[in-house]
Write an enzyme that holds these catalytic residues in place. Structure first.
Site, PDB file in Angstrom:
ATOM      1  N   LYS A  54       0.842  -1.204   0.000  1.00  0.00           N
ATOM      2  CA  LYS A  54       0.000   0.000   0.000  1.00  0.00           C
ATOM      3  C   LYS A  54       0.880   1.258   0.000  1.00  0.00           C
ATOM      4  O   LYS A  54       0.627   2.206  -0.743  1.00  0.00           O
ATOM      5  CB  LYS A  54      -0.949  -0.015   1.202  1.00  0.00           C
ATOM      6  CG  LYS A  54      -2.061  -1.039   1.027  1.00  0.00           C
ATOM      7  CD  LYS A  54      -2.820  -1.358   2.293  1.00  0.00           C
ATOM      8  CE  LYS A  54      -3.767  -2.533   2.054  1.00  0.00           C
ATOM      9  NZ  LYS A  54      -4.462  -3.016   3.235  1.00  0.00           N
ATOM     10  N   GLN A  98      -4.409  -1.619   9.522  1.00  0.00           N
ATOM     11  CA  GLN A  98      -4.369  -2.955   8.915  1.00  0.00           C
ATOM     12  C   GLN A  98      -4.997  -3.986   9.857  1.00  0.00           C
ATOM     13  O   GLN A  98      -4.612  -4.085  11.024  1.00  0.00           O
ATOM     14  CB  GLN A  98      -2.908  -3.334   8.604  1.00  0.00           C
ATOM     15  CG  GLN A  98      -2.756  -4.630   7.843  1.00  0.00           C
ATOM     16  CD  GLN A  98      -3.367  -4.590   6.435  1.00  0.00           C
ATOM     17  OE1 GLN A  98      -3.217  -3.631   5.695  1.00  0.00           O
ATOM     18  NE2 GLN A  98      -4.093  -5.639   6.074  1.00  0.00           N
ATOM     19  N   ASP A 121     -10.802   2.878   3.986  1.00  0.00           N
ATOM     20  CA  ASP A 121     -11.209   1.479   3.821  1.00  0.00           C
ATOM     21  C   ASP A 121     -12.731   1.368   3.672  1.00  0.00           C
ATOM     22  O   ASP A 121     -13.248   0.328   3.270  1.00  0.00           O
ATOM     23  CB  ASP A 121     -10.785   0.661   5.053  1.00  0.00           C
ATOM     24  CG  ASP A 121      -9.611  -0.267   4.745  1.00  0.00           C
ATOM     25  OD1 ASP A 121      -9.379  -0.541   3.553  1.00  0.00           O
ATOM     26  OD2 ASP A 121      -8.952  -0.712   5.703  1.00  0.00           O
TER      27      ASP A 121
END
Ligand code: NDP
Length: 298
Positions: A54, A98, A121
């Site tokens: 990422k 994460q 997200d």
């Protein structure tokens, strides 16, 4: 008949090129750089690798990226305090924590702490709610958003089509349905969602003009479950033993690719299908979030 292969790799590459240009234009015209913070708690190798990818993608596209790595035994309060700081940080427009988090932490409490405007997200209940009520200016979860891009860019617009989704997870199946139902580009489909309690899965999947599978069960969808000419999107990623490979395994999807490609009109491969789209859409969300926070009219 052998299906057209919808390459997520190629579509993701194209979107990455467009995003790089968009970020460069924001810098030139508004002296603005979108920023992404990734937070990794602990040393899980798979999570380390995802976070690394990422950050690399962000840098390649000109997005400012900050990687924060915390010890696995850090108290939850400390993580919440860090998120509070990132929420207030003007250099950061997207925050990604994460998952999974260590067991002593409450994941939903941590996700709730992220400012919804920076929730790239798309997992915060505010964004989930906005998406399910059909709002279009929303940060949508990256994997289903990537599926919509793949459909539209491959000439398979879902509008007016019957889309059958297999799987109802919060990460893929449910937001997939919300995106396809929206009165917006990439939406306007008729949507049916199946799950493990659907008694005869094949009876429903055979109705699909567009079949989207996110189960987590290797090669479960067979050719006789697919309507001839349907478009098949395989979200699944499963590792199966393969003695012919030096490493002893290979990746397969939730769809039996070799037989379904002879029935479908178009299909995504695994790997190289939906997978490459997810990180790409995260970057798009970061830029969208930044532009909105800065009040820029591009
Ligand atoms: P979950 O395990 O959270 O959800 C699986 C869903 O499939 C559930 O809704 C479950 O039903 C349903 N299901 C399971 N077995 C059956 C069955 N026999 N018949 C019908 N439905 C069934 O998985 P995720 O949504 O997180 O992931 C699904 C797949 O997608 C996995 O392979 C994952 O690795 C992959 N994935 C890929 C991503 C990418 O970037 N390419 C990103 C995210 C996921 P029920 O709700 O009733 O239990």
């Amino acid at each position: 008949m052998s299906a057209e292969i919808i390459s997520g790799k190629e579509i993701a590459q194209a979107i990455r090129g467009e995003t790089t240009e968009r970020v460069a234009a924001l810098k030139e015209n508004y002296d603005f750089t979108p920023g992404l913070a990734t937070v990794l708690v602990g040393e899980d190798p798979a999570s380390q690798s995802y976070v690394g990818m990422k950050n690399k993608a962000a840098k390649e596209m000109g997005i400012y990226s900050r990687q924060i790595t915390l010890e696995a035994d850090i108290p939850e309060d400390e993580l919440l305090g860090l998120i509070e700081g990132l929420n207030a940080d003007p250099e950061i427009h997207g925050i990604l924590v994460q998952l999974p988090l260590p067991k002593h932490m409450d994941e939903s409490k941590v996700l709730l702490a992220i400012d919804p405007a920076k929730d790239v997200d798309g997992f915060h209940p505010v964004n989930v709610g906005k998406l399910s009520t059909g709002e279009t200016e929303v940060l949508a979860p990256c994997t289903p958003a990537g599926v919509v891009e793949m459909l539209v860019r491959s000439g398979n617009d879902p509008s007016g089509k019957h889309c059958v989704i297999v799987g109802r997870s919060n990460i893929v199946g449910r937001p997939m349905g919300s995106l396809l139902l929206r009165k917006a580009p990439g939406g306007n489909a008729t949507v049916t969602t199946c799950h493990s309690r659907t008694p005869d899965l094949g009876e429903v999947t055979r109705l699909a003009d567009i079949l989207i599978v996110a189960i987590g069960w290797p090669e479960m969808v067979k050719a006789d479950m697919v309507k001839p000419g349907a478009v098949v999107i395989d979200v699944g990623v499963n590792r199966i033993d393969d003695d012919t490979r030096e490493r002893g395994w290979r990746l397969v999807g939730d769809v039996a690719f070799d037989e379904v490609k002879d029935v479908a009109s178009a299909i995504t491969p695994v790997p190289g299908g939906v997978g490459p789209m997810t990180i790409t859409m995260l970057m798009c969300n970061t830029v969208d979030a930044g532009v909105r926070q800065a009040g820029i009219q591009e």
